[in-house]
Design a protein around this motif. Structure first.
Motif, PDB file in Angstrom:
ATOM      1  N   ALA A  92       0.830  -1.211   0.000  1.00 34.40           N
ATOM      2  CA  ALA A  92       0.000   0.000   0.000  1.00 34.40           C
ATOM      3  C   ALA A  92       0.861   1.257   0.000  1.00 34.40           C
ATOM      4  CB  ALA A  92      -0.942  -0.009   1.204  1.00 34.40           C
ATOM      5  N   VAL A  93       1.915   1.262   0.820  1.00 32.41           N
ATOM      6  CA  VAL A  93       2.801   2.423   0.900  1.00 32.41           C
ATOM      7  C   VAL A  93       3.538   2.627  -0.423  1.00 32.41           C
ATOM      8  CG1 VAL A  93       4.890   3.337   2.009  1.00 32.41           C
ATOM      9  CG2 VAL A  93       3.060   2.346   3.399  1.00 32.41           C
ATOM     10  N   HIS A  94       4.058   1.558  -0.983  1.00 34.31           N
ATOM     11  CA  HIS A  94       4.802   1.679  -2.238  1.00 34.31           C
ATOM     12  C   HIS A  94       3.897   2.111  -3.394  1.00 34.31           C
ATOM     13  CE1 HIS A  94       7.978  -1.222  -0.434  1.00 34.31           C
ATOM     14  NE2 HIS A  94       8.300   0.032  -0.217  1.00 34.31           N
ATOM     15  N   GLN A  95       2.667   1.593  -3.431  1.00 26.42           N
ATOM     16  CA  GLN A  95       1.737   1.992  -4.486  1.00 26.42           C
ATOM     17  C   GLN A  95       1.394   3.474  -4.402  1.00 26.42           C
ATOM     18  OE1 GLN A  95      -1.506  -0.801  -4.069  1.00 26.42           O
ATOM     19  NE2 GLN A  95      -0.198  -2.537  -4.682  1.00 26.42           N
ATOM     20  N   ALA A  96       1.480   4.028  -3.170  1.00 26.94           N
ATOM     21  CA  ALA A  96       1.220   5.456  -2.960  1.00 26.94           C
ATOM     22  C   ALA A  96       2.486   6.296  -3.111  1.00 26.94           C
ATOM     23  CB  ALA A  96       0.608   5.673  -1.573  1.00 26.94           C
ATOM     24  N   GLY A  97       3.596   5.666  -3.483  1.00 29.31           N
ATOM     25  CA  GLY A  97       4.839   6.386  -3.728  1.00 29.31           C
ATOM     26  C   GLY A  97       5.716   6.598  -2.519  1.00 29.31           C
ATOM     27  N   GLY A  98       5.453   5.862  -1.431  1.00 23.52           N
ATOM     28  CA  GLY A  98       6.198   6.066  -0.204  1.00 23.52           C
ATOM     29  C   GLY A  98       7.324   5.078   0.010  1.00 23.52           C
ATOM     30  N   ARG A  99       8.024   5.276   1.105  1.00 25.87           N
ATOM     31  CA  ARG A  99       9.148   4.432   1.533  1.00 25.87           C
ATOM     32  C   ARG A  99       8.932   4.078   3.000  1.00 25.87           C
ATOM     33  NH1 ARG A  99       9.238   8.135  -1.660  1.00 25.87           N
ATOM     34  NH2 ARG A  99       8.494   9.313   0.142  1.00 25.87           N
ATOM     35  N   ILE A 100       9.249   2.826   3.387  1.00 27.88           N
ATOM     36  CA  ILE A 100       8.942   2.394   4.745  1.00 27.88           C
ATOM     37  C   ILE A 100       9.982   1.419   5.276  1.00 27.88           C
ATOM     38  CG2 ILE A 100       7.343   0.617   3.846  1.00 27.88           C
ATOM     39  CD1 ILE A 100       5.667   1.069   6.454  1.00 27.88           C
ATOM     40  N   HIS A 101      10.424   1.669   6.514  1.00 31.02           N
ATOM     41  CA  HIS A 101      11.285   0.763   7.262  1.00 31.02           C
ATOM     42  C   HIS A 101      10.483   0.115   8.382  1.00 31.02           C
ATOM     43  CE1 HIS A 101      15.612   2.392   6.291  1.00 31.02           C
ATOM     44  NE2 HIS A 101      14.891   2.187   5.197  1.00 31.02           N
ATOM     45  N   LEU A 102      10.862  -1.095   8.757  1.00 28.37           N
ATOM     46  CA  LEU A 102      10.246  -1.789   9.896  1.00 28.37           C
ATOM     47  C   LEU A 102      11.094  -1.581  11.140  1.00 28.37           C
ATOM     48  CD1 LEU A 102       8.040  -3.999  10.799  1.00 28.37           C
ATOM     49  CD2 LEU A 102      10.000  -5.541  10.769  1.00 28.37           C
ATOM     50  N   GLN A 103      10.450  -1.268  12.257  1.00 24.42           N
ATOM     51  CA  GLN A 103      11.175  -1.178  13.524  1.00 24.42           C
ATOM     52  C   GLN A 103      11.150  -2.523  14.236  1.00 24.42           C
ATOM     53  OE1 GLN A 103       9.915   0.740  17.260  1.00 24.42           O
ATOM     54  NE2 GLN A 103      11.619   2.162  16.970  1.00 24.42           N
ATOM     55  N   LEU A 104      12.348  -3.054  14.516  1.00 21.76           N
ATOM     56  CA  LEU A 104      12.536  -4.346  15.171  1.00 21.76           C
ATOM     57  C   LEU A 104      12.573  -4.141  16.684  1.00 21.76           C
ATOM     58  CD1 LEU A 104      15.389  -5.568  12.806  1.00 21.76           C
ATOM     59  CD2 LEU A 104      13.027  -6.411  12.791  1.00 21.76           C
ATOM     60  N   TRP A 105      11.750  -4.914  17.428  1.00 21.96           N
ATOM     61  CA  TRP A 105      11.465  -4.616  18.838  1.00 21.96           C
ATOM     62  C   TRP A 105      11.483  -5.868  19.699  1.00 21.96           C
ATOM     63  CZ3 TRP A 105       5.798  -3.474  20.575  1.00 21.96           C
ATOM     64  CH2 TRP A 105       5.767  -2.798  21.805  1.00 21.96           C
ATOM     65  N   HIS A 106      12.186  -5.782  20.793  1.00 27.24           N
ATOM     66  CA  HIS A 106      12.061  -6.755  21.889  1.00 27.24           C
ATOM     67  C   HIS A 106      11.902  -5.931  23.152  1.00 27.24           C
ATOM     68  CE1 HIS A 106      12.765  -9.926  24.763  1.00 27.24           C
ATOM     69  NE2 HIS A 106      13.067 -10.826  23.818  1.00 27.24           N
ATOM     70  N   VAL A 107      10.825  -6.161  23.891  1.00 25.23           N
ATOM     71  CA  VAL A 107      10.519  -5.299  25.043  1.00 25.23           C
ATOM     72  C   VAL A 107      11.348  -5.620  26.275  1.00 25.23           C
ATOM     73  CG1 VAL A 107       8.153  -4.931  24.247  1.00 25.23           C
ATOM     74  CG2 VAL A 107       8.630  -6.753  25.923  1.00 25.23           C
ATOM     75  N   GLY A 108      11.963  -6.826  26.325  1.00 23.90           N
ATOM     76  CA  GLY A 108      12.695  -7.187  27.533  1.00 23.90           C
ATOM     77  C   GLY A 108      11.786  -7.270  28.734  1.00 23.90           C
ATOM     78  N   ARG A 109      12.081  -6.482  29.772  1.00 22.99           N
ATOM     79  CA  ARG A 109      11.342  -6.592  31.035  1.00 22.99           C
ATOM     80  C   ARG A 109       9.960  -5.938  30.990  1.00 22.99           C
ATOM     81  NH1 ARG A 109      14.786  -2.383  34.954  1.00 22.99           N
ATOM     82  NH2 ARG A 109      13.998  -0.429  34.045  1.00 22.99           N
ATOM     83  N   ILE A 110       9.674  -5.143  29.962  1.00 21.81           N
ATOM     84  CA  ILE A 110       8.395  -4.434  29.910  1.00 21.81           C
ATOM     85  C   ILE A 110       7.339  -5.350  29.296  1.00 21.81           C
ATOM     86  CG2 ILE A 110       7.217  -2.318  29.218  1.00 21.81           C
ATOM     87  CD1 ILE A 110       9.487  -1.922  31.214  1.00 21.81           C
ATOM     88  N   SER A 111       7.017  -6.387  30.034  1.00 21.44           N
ATOM     89  CA  SER A 111       6.033  -7.366  29.603  1.00 21.44           C
ATOM     90  C   SER A 111       5.354  -7.940  30.833  1.00 21.44           C
ATOM     91  CB  SER A 111       6.699  -8.471  28.757  1.00 21.44           C
ATOM     92  OG  SER A 111       5.730  -9.316  28.179  1.00 21.44           O
ATOM     93  N   HIS A 112       4.613  -9.018  30.619  1.00 22.96           N
ATOM     94  CA  HIS A 112       3.832  -9.627  31.688  1.00 22.96           C
ATOM     95  C   HIS A 112       3.665 -11.104  31.341  1.00 22.96           C
ATOM     96  CE1 HIS A 112       0.355 -10.543  34.267  1.00 22.96           C
ATOM     97  NE2 HIS A 112       0.653  -9.435  34.936  1.00 22.96           N
ATOM     98  N   PRO A 113       3.651 -11.988  32.333  1.00 21.35           N
ATOM     99  CA  PRO A 113       3.472 -13.417  32.025  1.00 21.35           C
ATOM    100  C   PRO A 113       2.234 -13.718  31.181  1.00 21.35           C
ATOM    101  CG  PRO A 113       4.190 -13.158  34.290  1.00 21.35           C
ATOM    102  CD  PRO A 113       3.938 -11.770  33.765  1.00 21.35           C
ATOM    103  N   ALA A 114       1.186 -12.900  31.308  1.00 23.95           N
ATOM    104  CA  ALA A 114      -0.026 -13.132  30.522  1.00 23.95           C
ATOM    105  C   ALA A 114       0.223 -12.973  29.029  1.00 23.95           C
ATOM    106  CB  ALA A 114      -1.129 -12.175  30.969  1.00 23.95           C
ATOM    107  N   LEU A 115       1.285 -12.285  28.640  1.00 24.48           N
ATOM    108  CA  LEU A 115       1.608 -12.066  27.232  1.00 24.48           C
ATOM    109  C   LEU A 115       2.665 -13.021  26.716  1.00 24.48           C
ATOM    110  CD1 LEU A 115       1.792  -8.168  27.394  1.00 24.48           C
ATOM    111  CD2 LEU A 115      -0.079  -9.525  26.436  1.00 24.48           C
TER     112      LEU A 115
END
Length: 370
Positions: A92-115
């Motif tokens: 969708a972004v490329h068809q609209a003429g844009g450029r996009i990077h993905l942000q790679l994420w690991h939250v580490g301690r900012i989580s919860h056992p339920a997740l």
């Protein structure tokens, strides 16, 4: 001011991309991925398509594994379903003429056992509970406290580095133009970087040299997939969000900048100020000086910028590009509004996280008034 004289609209060469302007859409968590599965959907594709006028879009933070997930409704990049969902977005972004990077994420301690898978304990460089940090674990849970994490063993660290490598490979499969490593805002890499959250006594903690080891291993892994031209990183040297601090951010981030410079990585985005909390009173100019002295690539400034301040800082050599967060949430055509000095829509903070199209894809564009 004429368009020709407006520095925000000067093209800029960023690695392998030629950006049509210096206005960046930064990573913005919106918590609207399809559940279960954490996969992007058509609504997400429309949201990013609307904002394709940015010189560069950096996607919302995207977890590289189940272990890396810290909030409900955030997207991943570790299953085929997620990769296919992101492909809708990049198309969708490329068809609209844009450029996009993905942000790679690991939250580490900012989580919860339920997740976490099988209710596992969140992980961190050190078993330090982040004071006051909270997350939400379901649509109706409200905010819940982050529990004490467990410290990663030395033997586990190469496996997490590999999660970043695989995430980078999956981003390529999903059609992104590059990636950004999330090393800001109190998440895993930031936890290793800063002295307040890293109190290990092995080669991954203690001294600054040791605290840089894991972040640089991640950088090397990601660059092995994408190369320097298609890779960037985000840091928040003085941010206090998620109970973060560092004893000497000038030394920590000045040295980190030097190491990043050696890799040739194409850009460094710096959260200079944040509505989520900042230890500095305003922009941390000494830290910025140290980063600029050590890192010679593209510097992207972030944090409460207006268009006029962005113009001034670029002209003064304090940054090369500027990323605008909340203004991009409320103004899908933000570059066009800056170009013609139009009034900006006000953002609705109540719809930042979670929900449907309201406060997401329904903000009006200038063209809608004509």
């Amino acid at each position: 001011m004429s368009t020709q004289a407006d520095i925000l609209f000067e093209p800029f060469r960023l690695g392998n991309l030629l950006l049509p302007n210096r206005i960046v859409m930064p990573p913005l968590t919106r918590s609207r991925a399809t559940q279960p599965g954490d996969a992007p959907n058509e609504m997400n594709a429309e949201y990013y398509r609307q904002r394709a006028g940015a010189g560069l879009i950096i996607s919302e933070a995207t977890q590289i594994s189940r272990q890396g997930k810290g909030y409900v409704f955030t997207p991943g990049i570790y299953t085929d379903e997620q990769i296919d969902g992101w492909r809708r977005v990049t198309d969708a972004v490329h068809q609209a003429g844009g450029r996009i990077h993905l942000q790679l994420w690991h939250v580490g301690r900012i989580s919860h056992p339920a997740l976490q898978a099988e209710g596992a304990q969140p992980v961190a460089p050190s078993a330090i509970k982040p004071r006051g940090a909270q997350t939400f674990i379901s649509a109706d849970s409200g905010m819940v406290d982050i529990p004490q994490p467990r410290a990663l063993s030395k033997d586990e660290i190469p496996g997490i580095v590999n999660q970043y490598r695989v995430g980078a490979e999956n981003a390529r499969r999903a059609g992104f133009d590059g990636v950004q490593i999330h090393a800001a805002n109190g998440y895993l890499i930031d936890q290793f970087l800063r002295s307040g959250s890293n109190q290990r006594d092995d080669e991954f903690g203690g001294s600054l040299e040791n605290r840089l080891r894991f972040p640089m291993m991640v950088v090397d892994a990601v660059l092995s997939v994408w190369g320097a031209d298609c890779s960037g990183i985000r840091v928040s040297p003085t941010g206090s969000f998620n109970d973060m601090y560092d004893d000497d951010p000038v030394a920590t981030y000045g040295t980190f900048a030097e190491r990043l410079n050696r890799t040739g990585m194409s850009y460094l985005e710096v959260v200079e100020d944040s509505f989520q909390g900042n230890h500095a009173g305003g922009r941390p100019e000494q830290v910025i000086d140290a980063i600029r002295a050590g890192y010679k690539g593209c510097y992207i400034a972030n944090g409460g910028y207006s268009a006029d301040e962005a113009r001034r800082r670029i002209k003064a050599g304090r940054c090369d590009l500027v990323s605008f967060g909340r203004p991009f949430i409320a103004n899908p055509d933000l570059p066009e509004r800056f170009r013609c000095h139009a009034q900006l829509n006000e953002w609705d903070s109540a719809s930042f996280y979670g929900g449907d199209e309201r406060g997401y894809t329904d903000y009006p564009r200038l063209a809608d008034a004509n």
